[in-house]
Design a protein around this motif. Structure first.
Motif, PDB file in Angstrom:
ATOM      1  N   LEU A 102       0.822  -1.209   0.000  1.00  0.00           N
ATOM      2  CA  LEU A 102       0.000   0.000   0.000  1.00  0.00           C
ATOM      3  C   LEU A 102       0.858   1.262   0.000  1.00  0.00           C
ATOM      4  O   LEU A 102       0.507   2.262  -0.641  1.00  0.00           O
ATOM      5  N   LYS A 103       1.979   1.236   0.704  1.00  0.00           N
ATOM      6  CA  LYS A 103       2.861   2.407   0.714  1.00  0.00           C
ATOM      7  C   LYS A 103       3.388   2.699  -0.689  1.00  0.00           C
ATOM      8  O   LYS A 103       3.518   3.865  -1.085  1.00  0.00           O
ATOM      9  N   LYS A 104       3.693   1.656  -1.447  1.00  0.00           N
ATOM     10  CA  LYS A 104       4.152   1.860  -2.824  1.00  0.00           C
ATOM     11  C   LYS A 104       3.058   2.498  -3.670  1.00  0.00           C
ATOM     12  O   LYS A 104       3.325   3.377  -4.498  1.00  0.00           O
ATOM     13  N   VAL A 105       1.837   2.062  -3.463  1.00  0.00           N
ATOM     14  CA  VAL A 105       0.707   2.637  -4.194  1.00  0.00           C
ATOM     15  C   VAL A 105       0.558   4.113  -3.862  1.00  0.00           C
ATOM     16  O   VAL A 105       0.396   4.963  -4.748  1.00  0.00           O
ATOM     17  N   ILE A 106       0.604   4.442  -2.578  1.00  0.00           N
ATOM     18  CA  ILE A 106       0.442   5.832  -2.150  1.00  0.00           C
ATOM     19  C   ILE A 106       1.582   6.699  -2.685  1.00  0.00           C
ATOM     20  O   ILE A 106       1.365   7.834  -3.125  1.00  0.00           O
ATOM     21  N   ALA A 107       2.799   6.163  -2.682  1.00  0.00           N
ATOM     22  CA  ALA A 107       3.961   6.918  -3.154  1.00  0.00           C
ATOM     23  C   ALA A 107       3.868   7.257  -4.638  1.00  0.00           C
ATOM     24  O   ALA A 107       4.510   8.210  -5.107  1.00  0.00           O
ATOM     25  N   SER A 108       3.064   6.500  -5.379  1.00  0.00           N
ATOM     26  CA  SER A 108       2.915   6.756  -6.817  1.00  0.00           C
ATOM     27  C   SER A 108       1.951   7.903  -7.112  1.00  0.00           C
ATOM     28  O   SER A 108       1.745   8.248  -8.281  1.00  0.00           O
ATOM     29  N   SER A 109       1.364   8.502  -6.066  1.00  0.00           N
ATOM     30  CA  SER A 109       0.403   9.611  -6.209  1.00  0.00           C
ATOM     31  C   SER A 109      -0.697   9.277  -7.220  1.00  0.00           C
ATOM     32  O   SER A 109      -0.875   9.958  -8.231  1.00  0.00           O
ATOM     33  N   PRO A 110      -1.471   8.231  -6.965  1.00  0.00           N
ATOM     34  CA  PRO A 110      -2.485   7.794  -7.931  1.00  0.00           C
ATOM     35  C   PRO A 110      -3.646   8.782  -8.036  1.00  0.00           C
ATOM     36  O   PRO A 110      -3.877   9.590  -7.130  1.00  0.00           O
ATOM     37  N   ASN A 111      -4.362   8.691  -9.135  1.00  0.00           N
ATOM     38  CA  ASN A 111      -5.579   9.476  -9.331  1.00  0.00           C
ATOM     39  C   ASN A 111      -6.673   8.878  -8.451  1.00  0.00           C
ATOM     40  O   ASN A 111      -7.153   7.772  -8.715  1.00  0.00           O
ATOM     41  N   LEU A 112      -7.075   9.588  -7.424  1.00  0.00           N
ATOM     42  CA  LEU A 112      -8.019   9.037  -6.452  1.00  0.00           C
ATOM     43  C   LEU A 112      -9.412   8.818  -7.030  1.00  0.00           C
ATOM     44  O   LEU A 112     -10.199   8.043  -6.476  1.00  0.00           O
ATOM     45  N   GLU A 113      -9.729   9.486  -8.130  1.00  0.00           N
ATOM     46  CA  GLU A 113     -11.059   9.350  -8.717  1.00  0.00           C
ATOM     47  C   GLU A 113     -11.107   8.355  -9.871  1.00  0.00           C
ATOM     48  O   GLU A 113     -12.160   8.164 -10.483  1.00  0.00           O
ATOM     49  N   ALA A 114      -9.984   7.708 -10.149  1.00  0.00           N
ATOM     50  CA  ALA A 114      -9.954   6.698 -11.207  1.00  0.00           C
ATOM     51  C   ALA A 114     -10.625   5.420 -10.720  1.00  0.00           C
ATOM     52  O   ALA A 114     -10.442   5.001  -9.574  1.00  0.00           O
ATOM     53  N   ALA A 115     -11.406   4.791 -11.590  1.00  0.00           N
ATOM     54  CA  ALA A 115     -12.084   3.542 -11.243  1.00  0.00           C
ATOM     55  C   ALA A 115     -11.194   2.353 -11.583  1.00  0.00           C
ATOM     56  O   ALA A 115     -10.526   2.340 -12.619  1.00  0.00           O
ATOM     57  N   VAL A 116     -11.187   1.366 -10.687  1.00  0.00           N
ATOM     58  CA  VAL A 116     -10.410   0.147 -10.919  1.00  0.00           C
ATOM     59  C   VAL A 116     -11.310  -1.057 -10.647  1.00  0.00           C
ATOM     60  O   VAL A 116     -12.270  -0.973  -9.878  1.00  0.00           O
ATOM     61  N   PRO A 117     -11.020  -2.207 -11.281  1.00  0.00           N
ATOM     62  CA  PRO A 117     -11.855  -3.403 -11.077  1.00  0.00           C
ATOM     63  C   PRO A 117     -11.784  -3.900  -9.636  1.00  0.00           C
ATOM     64  O   PRO A 117     -10.711  -3.951  -9.039  1.00  0.00           O
TER      65      PRO A 117
END
Length: 284
Positions: free
Chosen positions: A118-133
Motif C-alpha cells: 500500500l505504501k508503494k501505491v500511495i507513493a505513486s500519487s495515484p488518481n483518487l477518482e480513477a475507477a479500478v476493477p
C-alpha cells in the motif's frame, strides 16, 4: 447493483497516508501482543487470527487493484445473485479456508507485507477518482482508487479494534484517523449495500455530516441509493462523530445508542428517520 464511480467526498491522500501508518503500526503491535490466535472476536464469527488474516487479504486486494496487479488467489467461481454482501461473504470464507490456521506472528508479518504494498501505491500519487476493477464485490464491479485507500484505513482501524477486544487490550483509534477515511467509505460503499427487503415504495433522503469533514447526501428510492454532494433539501440530517460513526457503520455499535449517548444527532423535517438508517443498508 450500483456501480457508480462519482465521488461526492474525495479523500486527502496525505491524510490517508498518515492515518494508515498509525493504524497499521497499532494493529501490527496488537497482533504481536501475545494474544491467543483462537480468541473469539466479539460481534464476529471469526477468531483473532482469522480477523487478522482477513484484513491482510483485503489490504493485498486493495493494493493489487490499484497497482493493476489484481490478487489472484485461485478461488472457485462464486455464483452471483446481485447481492454483494452474500457474494463477498463467500469470497472471505474461501480466502480464510485457503489460508489455513495462522499464528499471530504470521498475521503480523502478512500485515507488514500488505502495508508495504500500500505504501508503494500511495507513493505513486495515484488518481483518487480513477475507477479500478473490484471483482470481489461482484462481476464487473469497480470502485475508485480513493475508495480503496480509504477502505484500507477503515478496515485496519476496525479490525485492529476487533483483535484488541478479543485479546482484552486497548485498541482504540482516534477521531482524526477515522475522519481521514470514513466519509469516503460511507458515501461510496453504502449505495452498493442497500437492503433488498425494503418496503415497496420506500423513499428517504439523508444528509450525512461527519464532524470537520465534507458533508454528502444519500437518497434512497426504488430499492437503490445514490450518493451526491450536499446542498439540496433532505428529509433527515445525521451529524456524527467520525470515530463512533465508523463503529456504527461496521455494526459494532447501534446507531440508536449513539443518538442517545450524544455521539450522533438527528435533525431535519423527519429526524425520526435516523432510527431507520441502519435498517436501510446491509453490513458487509
Amino acid at each position: 447493483m450500483t456501480n457508480s464511480t462519482s465521488m461526492p467526498v474525495v479523500p486527502d491522500l496525505a491524510e490517508l497516508s498518515v492515518a494508515l501508518e498509525s493504524a497499521m503500526q497499532r494493529t501490527i503491535a496488537i497482533a504481536r501482543s501475545g494474544g491467543d490466535p483462537k480468541a473469539p472476536v466479539p460481534s464476529l464469527n471469526w477468531n483473532a487470527s482469522e480477523t487478522g488474516t482477513h484484513l491482510m487479504w483485503a489490504l493485498f486486494a486493495f493494493a493489487g487493484a490499484i497497482s493493476g496487479e489484481p490478487l489472484n488467489a485461485g478461488f472457485p467461481e462464486v455464483s452471483w445473485d446481485n447481492n454483494m454482501r452474500d457474494y463477498l461473504a463467500v469470497i472471505n470464507d474461501q480466502a480464510l479456508s485457503a489460508s489455513g490456521e495462522r499464528s499471530m506472528e504470521d498475521v503480523a508479518e502478512g500485515l507488514e507485507q500488505a502495508y508495504e504494498a500500500l505504501k508503494k501505491v500511495i507513493a505513486s500519487s495515484p488518481n483518487l477518482e480513477a475507477a479500478v476493477p473490484t471483482s470481489w464485490y461482484g462481476p464487473d464491479q469497480t470502485r475508485t482508487v480513493g475508495t480503496l485507500l480509504a477502505l484500507s484505513v477503515t478496515e485496519t482501524l476496525v479490525h485492529g479494534w476487533d483483535m484488541a477486544r478479543a485479546f482484552k487490550i486497548d485498541g482504540e483509534f482516534t477521531v482524526e484517523e477515522a475522519r481521514a477515511a470514513f466519509p469516503t467509505v460511507m458515501s461510496q460503499m453504502l449505495p452498493i449495500l442497500v437492503n433488498p427487503n425494503l418496503p415497496d415504495g420506500f423513499k428517504a433522503s439523508y444528509e450525512i455530516r461527519i464532524h470537520e469533514a465534507t458533508p454528502f447526501v444519500l437518497r434512497i428510492a426504488d430499492g437503490k441509493a445514490v450518493a451526491e454532494p450536499a446542498g439540496e433539501p433532505v428529509d433527515c440530517i445525521i451529524t456524527m462523530n467520525p470515530r463512533y460513526g465508523l463503529l456504527t457503520g461496521f455494526r459494532r455499535v447501534p446507531l440508536w445508542k449513539g443518538i442517545i449517548g450524544g455521539h450522533t444527532m438527528a435533525a431535519g423535517d423527519k429526524p425520526w428517520l435516523a432510527f431507520k438508517f441502519q435498517k436501510i443498508f446491509m453490513s458487509a
